[in-house]
Design a protein around this motif. Structure first.
Motif, PDB file in Angstrom:
ATOM      1  N   HIS A  38       0.831  -1.200   0.000  1.00 59.67           N
ATOM      2  CA  HIS A  38       0.000   0.000   0.000  1.00 59.67           C
ATOM      3  C   HIS A  38       0.868   1.253   0.000  1.00 59.67           C
ATOM      4  CE1 HIS A  38      -3.635  -2.301   0.715  1.00 59.67           C
ATOM      5  NE2 HIS A  38      -3.000  -2.946   1.688  1.00 59.67           N
ATOM      6  N   ALA A  39       0.488   2.216  -0.795  1.00 64.13           N
ATOM      7  CA  ALA A  39       1.174   3.507  -0.805  1.00 64.13           C
ATOM      8  C   ALA A  39       0.690   4.329   0.383  1.00 64.13           C
ATOM      9  CB  ALA A  39       0.875   4.249  -2.099  1.00 64.13           C
ATOM     10  N   PHE A  40       1.589   5.084   1.006  1.00 61.64           N
ATOM     11  CA  PHE A  40       1.230   5.909   2.149  1.00 61.64           C
ATOM     12  C   PHE A  40       2.365   6.869   2.462  1.00 61.64           C
ATOM     13  CE2 PHE A  40       3.708   2.528   3.933  1.00 61.64           C
ATOM     14  CZ  PHE A  40       4.450   3.127   4.935  1.00 61.64           C
ATOM     15  N   ALA A  41       2.050   7.841   3.286  1.00 64.52           N
ATOM     16  CA  ALA A  41       3.046   8.698   3.921  1.00 64.52           C
ATOM     17  C   ALA A  41       2.668   8.714   5.401  1.00 64.52           C
ATOM     18  CB  ALA A  41       3.018  10.105   3.339  1.00 64.52           C
ATOM     19  N   ALA A  42       3.504   9.293   6.227  1.00 65.11           N
ATOM     20  CA  ALA A  42       3.229   9.354   7.660  1.00 65.11           C
ATOM     21  C   ALA A  42       3.455  10.772   8.150  1.00 65.11           C
ATOM     22  CB  ALA A  42       4.118   8.370   8.416  1.00 65.11           C
ATOM     23  N   VAL A  43       2.816  11.074   9.280  1.00 66.41           N
ATOM     24  CA  VAL A  43       2.945  12.399   9.866  1.00 66.41           C
ATOM     25  C   VAL A  43       2.945  12.250  11.385  1.00 66.41           C
ATOM     26  CG1 VAL A  43       0.441  12.803   9.789  1.00 66.41           C
ATOM     27  CG2 VAL A  43       1.993  14.753   9.871  1.00 66.41           C
ATOM     28  N   ASP A  44       3.730  13.085  12.046  1.00 66.29           N
ATOM     29  CA  ASP A  44       3.768  13.094  13.505  1.00 66.29           C
ATOM     30  C   ASP A  44       3.868  14.537  13.965  1.00 66.29           C
ATOM     31  OD1 ASP A  44       4.544  10.787  15.809  1.00 66.29           O
ATOM     32  OD2 ASP A  44       4.997  12.857  16.343  1.00 66.29           O
ATOM     33  N   GLY A  68       4.324  18.729  13.372  1.00 70.59           N
ATOM     34  CA  GLY A  68       2.964  19.270  13.449  1.00 70.59           C
ATOM     35  C   GLY A  68       2.045  18.554  12.477  1.00 70.59           C
ATOM     36  N   PHE A  69       0.772  18.824  12.637  1.00 68.15           N
ATOM     37  CA  PHE A  69      -0.227  18.266  11.731  1.00 68.15           C
ATOM     38  C   PHE A  69      -0.621  19.352  10.745  1.00 68.15           C
ATOM     39  CE2 PHE A  69      -1.428  15.415  15.472  1.00 68.15           C
ATOM     40  CZ  PHE A  69      -0.649  14.364  15.013  1.00 68.15           C
ATOM     41  N   ASP A  70      -0.056  19.291   9.556  1.00 63.58           N
ATOM     42  CA  ASP A  70      -0.331  20.256   8.497  1.00 63.58           C
ATOM     43  C   ASP A  70      -1.743  20.013   7.963  1.00 63.58           C
ATOM     44  OD1 ASP A  70      -0.568  21.593   6.046  1.00 63.58           O
ATOM     45  OD2 ASP A  70       1.499  21.196   5.466  1.00 63.58           O
ATOM     46  N   ALA A  71      -2.624  20.977   8.185  1.00 64.31           N
ATOM     47  CA  ALA A  71      -4.027  20.821   7.793  1.00 64.31           C
ATOM     48  C   ALA A  71      -4.175  20.544   6.300  1.00 64.31           C
ATOM     49  CB  ALA A  71      -4.818  22.059   8.189  1.00 64.31           C
ATOM     50  N   SER A  72      -3.361  21.170   5.464  1.00 64.98           N
ATOM     51  CA  SER A  72      -3.488  20.945   4.016  1.00 64.98           C
ATOM     52  C   SER A  72      -3.054  19.529   3.642  1.00 64.98           C
ATOM     53  CB  SER A  72      -2.696  21.985   3.223  1.00 64.98           C
ATOM     54  OG  SER A  72      -1.315  21.883   3.496  1.00 64.98           O
ATOM     55  N   LEU A  73      -2.053  18.993   4.314  1.00 63.71           N
ATOM     56  CA  LEU A  73      -1.612  17.619   4.064  1.00 63.71           C
ATOM     57  C   LEU A  73      -2.716  16.631   4.457  1.00 63.71           C
ATOM     58  CD1 LEU A  73       0.714  15.637   3.295  1.00 63.71           C
ATOM     59  CD2 LEU A  73       1.353  15.688   5.716  1.00 63.71           C
ATOM     60  N   LEU A  74      -3.280  16.803   5.640  1.00 63.12           N
ATOM     61  CA  LEU A  74      -4.326  15.906   6.108  1.00 63.12           C
ATOM     62  C   LEU A  74      -5.602  16.054   5.292  1.00 63.12           C
ATOM     63  CD1 LEU A  74      -2.269  15.774   8.496  1.00 63.12           C
ATOM     64  CD2 LEU A  74      -4.222  15.326   9.938  1.00 63.12           C
ATOM     65  N   ALA A  75      -5.905  17.263   4.848  1.00 59.67           N
ATOM     66  CA  ALA A  75      -7.121  17.501   4.069  1.00 59.67           C
ATOM     67  C   ALA A  75      -7.093  16.767   2.733  1.00 59.67           C
ATOM     68  CB  ALA A  75      -7.317  18.994   3.834  1.00 59.67           C
ATOM     69  N   ALA A  92      -6.965  19.565  12.715  1.00 57.02           N
ATOM     70  CA  ALA A  92      -6.625  19.182  11.338  1.00 57.02           C
ATOM     71  C   ALA A  92      -7.212  17.816  10.986  1.00 57.02           C
ATOM     72  CB  ALA A  92      -5.109  19.174  11.151  1.00 57.02           C
ATOM     73  N   ILE A  93      -7.284  16.913  11.958  1.00 60.59           N
ATOM     74  CA  ILE A  93      -7.853  15.582  11.721  1.00 60.59           C
ATOM     75  C   ILE A  93      -9.367  15.684  11.588  1.00 60.59           C
ATOM     76  CG2 ILE A  93      -8.196  13.283  12.729  1.00 60.59           C
ATOM     77  CD1 ILE A  93      -5.364  13.707  14.028  1.00 60.59           C
ATOM     78  N   ALA A  94      -9.993  16.437  12.485  1.00 58.34           N
ATOM     79  CA  ALA A  94     -11.445  16.620  12.428  1.00 58.34           C
ATOM     80  C   ALA A  94     -11.861  17.289  11.114  1.00 58.34           C
ATOM     81  CB  ALA A  94     -11.914  17.445  13.624  1.00 58.34           C
ATOM     82  N   ALA A  95     -11.070  18.245  10.648  1.00 60.66           N
ATOM     83  CA  ALA A  95     -11.380  18.916   9.383  1.00 60.66           C
ATOM     84  C   ALA A  95     -11.277  17.945   8.214  1.00 60.66           C
ATOM     85  CB  ALA A  95     -10.445  20.110   9.178  1.00 60.66           C
ATOM     86  N   ALA A  96     -10.242  17.098   8.221  1.00 58.90           N
ATOM     87  CA  ALA A  96     -10.097  16.103   7.148  1.00 58.90           C
ATOM     88  C   ALA A  96     -11.270  15.132   7.169  1.00 58.90           C
ATOM     89  CB  ALA A  96      -8.771  15.357   7.295  1.00 58.90           C
ATOM     90  N   ALA A  97     -11.690  14.701   8.356  1.00 61.67           N
ATOM     91  CA  ALA A  97     -12.838  13.797   8.479  1.00 61.67           C
ATOM     92  C   ALA A  97     -14.112  14.473   7.974  1.00 61.67           C
ATOM     93  CB  ALA A  97     -13.001  13.346   9.926  1.00 61.67           C
ATOM     94  N   ALA A  98     -14.276  15.750   8.301  1.00 62.66           N
ATOM     95  CA  ALA A  98     -15.454  16.489   7.856  1.00 62.66           C
ATOM     96  C   ALA A  98     -15.500  16.614   6.333  1.00 62.66           C
ATOM     97  CB  ALA A  98     -15.481  17.879   8.502  1.00 62.66           C
TER      98      ALA A  98
END
Length: 159
Positions: A38-44, A68-75, A92-98
Motif C-alpha cells: 500500500h502507498a502511504f506517507a506518515a505524519v507526527d 505538526g499536523f499540516d491541515a493541508s496535508l491531512l485535508a 486538522a484531523i477533524a477537518a479532514a474527516a469532515a
C-alpha cells in the motif's frame, strides 16, 4: 512528497493514505502497509518522533512529515490511520474527516485482516488486566494465539 506520490491505484479507486503518529503502533501500521504493497506517507506532531530514524532506515520509499499536523496535508487524504495516542478531535484531523477522509486505526485494520477468532476487550478500566488474564487462560488451555493491542505487541504484529 507530492500527494500523487502517496497515491496508488487499488482496484478502480486511487487511495491517499496517511499514518498519523509515529510511535510503536504507528510504526507497526506503516510496516504492515508497506509489506502489503500500500502507498502511504506518515505524519507526527513531534519534531523528532521516537521511531523516525527506524522509519527512514526501513521505509526509505515513504515520507515522514514531522513537527505538526499540516491541515493541508491531512485535508488531501482519503484515509487517516491514527495511532491510539492521537486525538481524532485534533482540528486538522477533524477537518479532514469532515471533508470525507476515513479515520480509523490499527484495531479496525487488524479486525479486517485477522483469519482467526478474536477476543476483543473494551471499556474504561482494567482492559490490560483482563487481556492478560484471557491470554494466560488461553495458553493454559492449549489455545494458540497472542495478546496485544494497547499493551505490549501492536495488534498488526499479531497477524
Amino acid at each position: 512528497m507530492a500527494a500523487a506520490a502517496m497515491k496508488k491505484q487499488e482496484g478502480d479507486a486511487t487511495v491517499h493514505r496517511l499514518v498519523v503518529g509515529m510511535g510503536k503502533t504507528g510504526f507497526s501500521l506503516a510496516m504492515w502497509l508497506a509489506r502489503n504493497g500500500h502507498a502511504f506517507a506518515a505524519v507526527d506532531s513531534r519534531a523528532e518522533p521516537p521511531l523516525a530514524e527506524r522509519f527512514h532506515r526501513e521505509l526509505p520509499d515513504h515520507v515522514l512529515h514531522t513537527g505538526g499536523f499540516d491541515a493541508s496535508l491531512l485535508a488531501g487524504a482519503d484515509e487517516l490511520l491514527l495511532s491510539p495516542g492521537v486525538d481524532p478531535a485534533e482540528p486538522a484531523i477533524a477537518a479532514a474527516a469532515a471533508h470525507g477522509a476515513r479515520v480509523f486505526g490499527d484495531i479496525e485494520l487488524f479486525w479486517r485482516e485477522a483469519r482467526a477468532p478474536i477476543a476483543a476487550i473494551t471499556g474504561t478500566n482494567a482492559k490490560s488486566t483482563v487481556t492478560t488474564l484471557v491470554g494466560l487462560m488461553a495458553r493454559e488451555a492449549g489455545v494458540p494465539g497472542g495478546c496485544g493491542g494497547n499493551l505490549g505487541t501492536p495488534a498488526l504484529e499479531l497477524l
